[in-house]
Motif scaffolding. Sequence first.
Motif, PDB file in Angstrom:
ATOM      1  N   TYR A  51      -1.369   1.501  -9.157  1.00 19.39           N
ATOM      2  CA  TYR A  51      -2.292   0.595  -8.476  1.00 19.39           C
ATOM      3  C   TYR A  51      -3.195  -0.173  -9.430  1.00 19.39           C
ATOM      4  O   TYR A  51      -3.269  -1.404  -9.356  1.00 19.39           O
TER       5      TYR A  51
ATOM      6  N   GLY B  23       0.814  -1.206   0.000  1.00 18.67           N
ATOM      7  CA  GLY B  23       0.000   0.000   0.000  1.00 18.67           C
ATOM      8  C   GLY B  23       0.850   1.258   0.000  1.00 18.67           C
ATOM      9  O   GLY B  23       0.573   2.213  -0.738  1.00 18.67           O
ATOM     10  N   ARG B  24       1.915   1.239   0.814  1.00 16.85           N
ATOM     11  CA  ARG B  24       2.807   2.408   0.841  1.00 16.85           C
ATOM     12  C   ARG B  24       3.550   2.552  -0.486  1.00 16.85           C
ATOM     13  O   ARG B  24       3.713   3.665  -0.997  1.00 16.85           O
ATOM     14  N   GLY B  25       3.993   1.445  -1.059  1.00 18.12           N
ATOM     15  CA  GLY B  25       4.735   1.518  -2.311  1.00 18.12           C
ATOM     16  C   GLY B  25       3.898   1.996  -3.472  1.00 18.12           C
ATOM     17  O   GLY B  25       4.403   2.658  -4.384  1.00 18.12           O
ATOM     18  N   LEU B  26       2.606   1.655  -3.451  1.00 19.04           N
ATOM     19  CA  LEU B  26       1.711   2.068  -4.532  1.00 19.04           C
ATOM     20  C   LEU B  26       0.948   3.343  -4.187  1.00 19.04           C
ATOM     21  O   LEU B  26       0.126   3.805  -4.993  1.00 19.04           O
ATOM     22  N   ASP B  27       1.184   3.863  -2.981  1.00 23.10           N
ATOM     23  CA  ASP B  27       0.545   5.102  -2.522  1.00 23.10           C
ATOM     24  C   ASP B  27      -0.972   4.975  -2.494  1.00 23.10           C
ATOM     25  O   ASP B  27      -1.709   5.842  -2.978  1.00 23.10           O
ATOM     26  N   VAL B  28      -1.451   3.868  -1.920  1.00 23.96           N
ATOM     27  CA  VAL B  28      -2.890   3.652  -1.761  1.00 23.96           C
ATOM     28  C   VAL B  28      -3.147   3.186  -0.334  1.00 23.96           C
ATOM     29  O   VAL B  28      -2.242   2.670   0.334  1.00 23.96           O
ATOM     30  N   PRO B  29      -4.376   3.345   0.167  1.00 21.50           N
ATOM     31  CA  PRO B  29      -4.682   2.871   1.522  1.00 21.50           C
ATOM     32  C   PRO B  29      -4.696   1.348   1.598  1.00 21.50           C
ATOM     33  O   PRO B  29      -4.787   0.660   0.566  1.00 21.50           O
TER      34      PRO B  29
END
Length: 417
Positions: free
Chosen positions: A110, A50-56
């Motif tokens: 994502y 989630g952090r790597g793809l910048d999503v929750p």
Amino acid sequence: MREPLEKDELSENLKNREISVGHQILVMALVKLLLNTARRFIYPFAPALGRGLDVPLSAITSLIAASQFNSILGIFSGPVADRLGYRTTMGYGLIFLVVGMLVSGIFPVYWIVFIGFLTASFGKTIFDPAIQALIGRNIPFGKRGRAIGIVEMSWSGAALAGIPLVGFVLDRWGISVSFYCFAGFGALAWIGMMRFIPPDENNGRYAGQVTLISSLRQLVRIRPALGMIGFGFWISIANDALFVTYGAWFEHAFHISLVALGFSTAAIGAAELCGESLAALFADRIGLKRATVIALVLAILFYFLLPIVGGKLPFALAGMFMVFLCFEFTMICGFSLCTEVLPHARATMMAGFYATAGVGRMIGVFIGAFMWKTGGIFAVTWSAAGFTCIGLLCLFFGLYSWGDQNCCKNNKQHPFI
């Protein structure tokens, strides 16, 4: 006229043949280890992804849920594998893995990763029934539990070895490199499989008999097939109801840390490995039907006893270990039995088993959460024992008059062995 083989030469030929079988089983186990790792690694590393793809985190859990839905769609791949050939279908499964992971690595966005991961996950969905059907076609029934048990060690191997390696790559080089690694090893796996697994025989042998509709109808019209599908469905509900709630139980009852909870998950992986190993060693000797019944009865017993003896953490861990050991042993025996229920449509049977077990796991997640809120660990484990009892009844319903002697007709030699 060819001279008869001397005793030493005959022994050497038999020895070489055994080595060939060992190589093929090893290749299948390694290939499935890769596919299992690709499916399972997202669970522990969901926050990092989630952090790597910048999503929750919720976006990653949606991806996990979508990948589980693949198992339902996979039921339609079984008849295709029976017509197309098992090795050929396995090859396509690896191609799906390579394409999905390669696209995800090139475009780490994502929605592209979402589609790429679903593509890779579908590769495993069509690969699993085909590999079980291949073993069922080419390994005599009396040795099938051992072969499937060895190959299925890849499931626990993914948790004990594959996922830690992925964690190392993620920590050192990031998300894209991890996807590239899966794609690269997938390509190598495809080459290795084509090198060591013999080509499909009689690809069109059942082409006139096996159609999508007629094959799927057999799953509900033939009693052994229906019984085995019900068996897989109910025991999967039971196991996932406990799996989804045991962490809450441990935190609530023992106030353990996340690190300790992680070690408890490792204990479950060790239990799965023990169950797979014991099935490989003893299931054929005991008899697959008898071994399945014994393991189910023991699982029911441990489900009932778990909240009673689990007042202290060591006993709770021991109880969980035994539950998952019995469950994994049961599943290996179930796979082995399913490979002979529909000998003319093995992949169809295995796809149906995987699909209904996948539905059972999804239902088990909701039932486990409800039971936990309603009555705590007693409600969870005792309901799991009840569901497992229903699974046992389904097994008796399906295989009551289906004896091991019915399987001897298909034990002829094939190039695989």
